[in-house]
Enzyme design. Sequence first.
Site, PDB file in Angstrom:
ATOM      1  N   SER A 333     -25.917 -21.994  -9.787  1.00  0.00           N
ATOM      2  CA  SER A 333     -25.308 -20.780  -9.233  1.00  0.00           C
ATOM      3  C   SER A 333     -23.802 -20.775  -9.437  1.00  0.00           C
ATOM      4  CB  SER A 333     -25.644 -20.650  -7.747  1.00  0.00           C
ATOM      5  OG  SER A 333     -27.031 -20.448  -7.590  1.00  0.00           O
ATOM      6  N   SER A 458     -34.441 -20.139 -14.861  1.00  0.00           N
ATOM      7  CA  SER A 458     -33.262 -20.298 -14.014  1.00  0.00           C
ATOM      8  C   SER A 458     -33.003 -19.025 -13.221  1.00  0.00           C
ATOM      9  CB  SER A 458     -32.038 -20.690 -14.842  1.00  0.00           C
ATOM     10  OG  SER A 458     -31.847 -19.816 -15.910  1.00  0.00           O
ATOM     11  N   ASN A 461     -35.500 -19.072 -10.301  1.00  0.00           N
ATOM     12  CA  ASN A 461     -35.560 -20.181  -9.364  1.00  0.00           C
ATOM     13  C   ASN A 461     -34.241 -20.820  -8.976  1.00  0.00           C
ATOM     14  OD1 ASN A 461     -38.484 -20.278  -9.226  1.00  0.00           O
ATOM     15  ND2 ASN A 461     -38.355 -20.919 -11.362  1.00  0.00           N
ATOM     16  N   TYR A 462     -33.200 -20.652  -9.783  1.00  0.00           N
ATOM     17  CA  TYR A 462     -31.989 -21.424  -9.514  1.00  0.00           C
ATOM     18  C   TYR A 462     -30.725 -20.596  -9.283  1.00  0.00           C
ATOM     19  CZ  TYR A 462     -34.762 -25.441 -10.827  1.00  0.00           C
ATOM     20  OH  TYR A 462     -35.733 -26.402 -10.880  1.00  0.00           O
ATOM     21  N   LEU A 463     -30.746 -19.341  -9.669  1.00  0.00           N
ATOM     22  CA  LEU A 463     -29.512 -18.563  -9.578  1.00  0.00           C
ATOM     23  C   LEU A 463     -29.523 -17.650  -8.361  1.00  0.00           C
ATOM     24  CD1 LEU A 463     -29.144 -17.708 -13.344  1.00  0.00           C
ATOM     25  CD2 LEU A 463     -27.871 -19.403 -12.024  1.00  0.00           C
TER      26      LEU A 463
END
Length: 504
Positions: A333, A458, A461-463
Site C-alpha cells: 500500500s 495485489s 488483496n494487498y492494496l
Amino acid sequence: IVEHFVTIQLFRLKKFNKWEVQVMNKQERSTITDLGKCNFRDVCSYFQQKSEERKARSKEEKQEEKKKNEALIEEFGFCDWDGHREKIGNFRLEPPGLFRGRGNHPKMGKLKKRIIPENITINCSKNSKIPKPPAGHKWKEVRHDNAVTWLVSWTENVQNQNKYIMLNPSSRVKGEKDWQKYEVARNLKSKVDRIREDYMRDLKSDEMMVRQRAVALYFIDKLALRAGNEKEDGESADTVGCCSLRCEHIKLHKHLDGKDFIVEFDFLGKDSIRYYNKVPVLKQVFKNLVLFTENKEGPDDLFDRLNTSTLNKYLNSLMDGLTAKVFRTYNASITLLNQLLELTDPDDENVASKILSYNRANRAVAVLCNHQRAAPKNFSEQMGRMNEKIEKKQRDIQDAKQETKSAKSDYKHNKSEAKRKAYEGKKKKVERLQEQLIKLEVQATDKEENKEIALGTSKLNYLDPRITVAWCKKYSVPIEKCYNKTQRDKFAWAIAMVDDTYVF
Ligand SMILES: *[C@@H]1O[C@H](CO)[C@@H](O)[C@H](O)[C@H]1NC(C)=O
Ligand SMILES: *[C@@H]1O[C@H](CO)[C@@H](O)[C@H](O)[C@H]1NC(C)=O
Ligand SMILES: *[C@@H]1O[C@H](CO)[C@@H](O)[C@H](O)[C@H]1NC(C)=O
Ligand SMILES: *[C@@H]1O[C@H](CO)[C@@H](O)[C@H](O)[C@H]1NC(C)=O
Ligand SMILES: *[C@@H]1O[C@H](CO)[C@@H](O)[C@H](O)[C@H]1NC(C)=O
Ligand SMILES: *[C@@H]1O[C@H](CO)[C@@H](O)[C@H](O)[C@H]1NC(C)=O
Ligand SMILES: *[C@@H]1O[C@H](CO)[C@@H](O)[C@H](O)[C@H]1NC(C)=O
C-alpha cells in the site's frame, strides 16, 4: 465417462495422475491401459456440439434462461444476517472435474468428486428456517456456530481442504473485515520503526533462535516474503515460505556484479510460483546467513530454530494482529501511494496517461509481491494488432496534415469565412487524431510492460482501496478505469466513504 470430461481441460493436461484408476471399473481398466492410445474425438465433438447448441439459442430461449437464473439467485443467493438481507458469494458448487492446481502441481489431474448433501455442513441460527436438503438426502451436519462467518462448508477430496460458502465481498461483514485488514496495516506504519530497531539489535543476539528470527523478519520486511506454507498445498507441492527456506534455496555471494553481500534466492513460493531474486543485504545479515548454513547440506532448514507458528506468535506479540501478510499489505500500500505521488503528472490532462501512471505504480507493487504470470499465449499477435492500429493512425495523421496544408493555402488565397472554417476543421481533425494516437501508444506501452505481471492479486488483496479511490477522485479518473465490476463490488465500502485526501 463424459461427466469426468467436464471441460476439454483434459486435453491440455500433460499428466494424468492415475485418475483413470479412480474412475474406471475393473473391465475398463484392463481394456484401457494407455490413455495416449485412446481416441477422444467423440467426446470432443460432443462438447463442441453442446457449445454450438448453446450459441444457437434463440432470443426467447436466452430470455427464459436468464429468468430462471434470476429466480435461482432470488431463492438461493441471499440470506438473513443479523436482520439484514445479504448477498451470498459463491453459492454454486463446482461440478466434478479434474484438478489443475498451479504450476507443476503434483496433484494435477486428480479427480474432484461431485459434492453431495451428505458432504455438506450447514451453519445457521438455531431459530432460523433451516434449508432443506434435496429429497432423499440428509446434510452431514447442521450447526449453529456464531464465531465463524461461513454458511456452508465441506471438505474437497483432492487436497483435503475445507471449502466454504460465504457472503458476497460487497456484504457488510466482508467489507468490515477488509477495512480492518487495512487498518492493521496502517497501524504497522506507526510501529515499524520500533520493530526494525528491535530486529537490527537481534541480528547480533547470543541466542541462535533470536538471530534466526531477526533475519527472517528482515526478509519479511524487506522482501515481502511470506511466512511459510503451513496449510496451503499440504505436504504434496514442494513450495516454501520464509521459515521453511532450505539452504539449497539461497546462494551467498560476498561480491557479485560490483555489489557486496548478495543473496541469490531461488525457490518455489505459494502456488508454485518461482521466486528468483538477487538482493544486497546488510553485512550482519549476510554474516548470519553464512553462520546458519555452516555444516549444513542443501536440504537442511536454513532457519532450523524457527517455524511458522513461533514466528507468527512473535509477530503478534509485537503488535495486535501482526502477521507476515500485514508487512506485505503495508509495504504494497505504501509503495502504491509513493509511486502514485512520484508518477502522476498533475498537469497532464490525458486520462490515458493517468491510467498508465496508475498501472505503473500497481506494477511496482506486483513486482515487489512477486506476482508474475506467463505472457499470454497470443501476446505478440495482440501487440502486433495494436502496432498496426498505431501505424494506421500515424498514416491518418499524415493525410490529415496534408489536407490541413492545402486548406490553409486555400484560405490564404481566398479569405472567405467558409475557407476559414474548412481550415479550422482540418486543424481540429489533426488534433483529434493526435490525441487518439497518444492514447493508443499509451495503451501499447501499458500492455507491453504488463506482459509478465499480474496486477489482479495485489489489487484485490494487498492494496488499500482507499488509496486508489482517493487518487481517482483527485485526478477525476473514473473508478471504472481502475476497478472492474468484481473489484468495485468488493471495495464498495471504500468507494463510498473516501474523499480525495486519504492518507495511508
Ligand atoms: C461425500 O460423501 C460420500 C458419502 O458419504 C463419500 O463417499 C464421498 O467421498 C464424499 N465426497 C467428498 C468430496 O468428500
Ligand atoms: C453461523 O451461525 C451462527 C448462528 O448460529 C451465526 O451467528 C453466524 O453468523 C453463522 N454464520 C453465518 C455465516 O451465518
Ligand atoms: C518495501 O519493500 C521494498 C523492497 O523490498 C523495500 O526496499 C522497502 O524498504 C519497503 N518499504 C517499506 C516502506 O517498508
Ligand atoms: C515450532 O517450534 C516450537 C518451539 O520450538 C514447537 O514447540 C512447536 O511444536 C513447533 N511447531 C511446529 C508446527 O513444528
Ligand atoms: C487472443 O487474444 C484475444 C484478445 O485480443 C482473445 O480474445 C483470444 O481469446 C486469444 N486467443 C487465444 C487462443 O488465446
Ligand atoms: C472564395 O470561396 C468561397 C467559398 O468557397 C466562394 O464562394 C468564392 O467565390 C471564392 N472567392 C474567390 C475570389 O474565389
Ligand atoms: C476483474 O479483474 C480480476 C483480476 O484482474 C479478474 O479475475 C476478474 O475476472 C475481473 N472481473 C470482471 C467482472 O471482469
